[in-house]
Scaffold this motif. Sequence first.
Motif, mmCIF file in Angstrom:
data_model
loop_
_atom_site.group_PDB
_atom_site.id
_atom_site.type_symbol
_atom_site.label_atom_id
_atom_site.label_comp_id
_atom_site.label_asym_id
_atom_site.label_seq_id
_atom_site.Cartn_x
_atom_site.Cartn_y
_atom_site.Cartn_z
ATOM 1 N N UNK A 287 2.868 12.668 -8.788
ATOM 2 C CA UNK A 287 1.774 13.534 -8.335
ATOM 3 C C UNK A 287 0.701 12.777 -7.568
ATOM 4 N N UNK A 288 0.536 11.487 -7.850
ATOM 5 C CA UNK A 288 -0.532 10.722 -7.202
ATOM 6 C C UNK A 288 -0.006 9.341 -6.826
ATOM 7 N N UNK B 46 4.230 4.034 -14.360
ATOM 8 C CA UNK B 46 5.557 4.453 -14.806
ATOM 9 C C UNK B 46 6.048 5.602 -13.930
ATOM 10 N N UNK B 47 7.299 5.525 -13.498
ATOM 11 C CA UNK B 47 7.872 6.640 -12.735
ATOM 12 C C UNK B 47 8.599 6.234 -11.476
ATOM 13 N N UNK B 48 7.991 5.445 -10.573
ATOM 14 C CA UNK B 48 8.693 5.040 -9.354
ATOM 15 C C UNK B 48 9.911 4.159 -9.661
ATOM 16 N N UNK B 49 10.749 3.959 -8.630
ATOM 17 C CA UNK B 49 11.892 3.036 -8.738
ATOM 18 C C UNK B 49 11.410 1.630 -8.364
ATOM 19 N N UNK B 50 11.631 0.672 -9.261
ATOM 20 C CA UNK B 50 11.187 -0.699 -9.039
ATOM 21 C C UNK B 50 12.389 -1.623 -8.846
ATOM 22 N N UNK C 24 8.036 9.245 -3.901
ATOM 23 C CA UNK C 24 7.576 10.217 -2.897
ATOM 24 C C UNK C 24 6.315 10.883 -3.427
ATOM 25 N N UNK C 25 5.393 11.095 -2.528
ATOM 26 C CA UNK C 25 4.147 11.786 -2.849
ATOM 27 C C UNK C 25 3.975 12.909 -1.832
ATOM 28 N N UNK C 26 3.910 14.125 -2.335
ATOM 29 C CA UNK C 26 3.810 15.305 -1.460
ATOM 30 C C UNK C 26 4.943 15.317 -0.441
ATOM 31 N N UNK C 27 6.133 14.920 -0.897
ATOM 32 C CA UNK C 27 7.312 14.966 -0.039
ATOM 33 C C UNK C 27 7.470 13.788 0.892
#
Length: 221
Positions: A8-9, A37-41, A83-86
């Motif tokens: 989301x951010x 936490x969340x993105x691919x690292x 991705x943020x807002x697509x």
Amino acid sequence: MSPLPEIAADFTIDDFTPDCSSVEHGATVTLTWKCTVGPDYTIHYGEDEQVAVNDRVDGDGNGSWTSPALTTTTAFLISGASTIAGQPVVHTRSTAVIVATPDMNVGNLSVNGTAALMGTVQTIEPADKYTAGTDGFLHGYVKTTDDTCPAFLSVTITPPGQGSPATISVTSNSAAGGVSNQDGRILAPVPGGSTVHISVQCDAEHSQQLLWVPLGAGTLS
């Protein structure tokens, strides 16, 4: 390729740091970082190595990964993709670790100062199998003490991999010394990793000497 995770951010990667900035040859380092936490690292290092490290991040965003053994000074880069807002977003952080006495792969090399290549000379005996720990030279001689009993020195070198063995043989036929001295001498280059077979044959009293002269610290053992 799997789609990037949507968050989301914007996200952060901070404090990407090795536990040691300088290590000995063959040592490992543990890299730690703080992230969202969340993105691919992914950690990138070396010439073209990379490893996914999502499973190295805990629920609080604390990441930790231990490198393989390092043999040369190595740069590390961690990337986080989402991705943020697509829209795809990638953040990176980098660091480096210095390796003492590193391996080197060079093209042309010019030395303006002193170059030290020779290792410790090793006296060896004939044997069915030696292994060369580094490139080097095998130097030796054999000398008969009886004109009716020649002395033979034979060296077979088999390079690592699919190389074909090469055999060098010399003979001493005369017991004469001084200016008439005749002995069998060998000076053979040996690639590192080769196996070496050395045999001496003589039915009479004879003298011999075999020396391993390494280019580096490897022994013939």
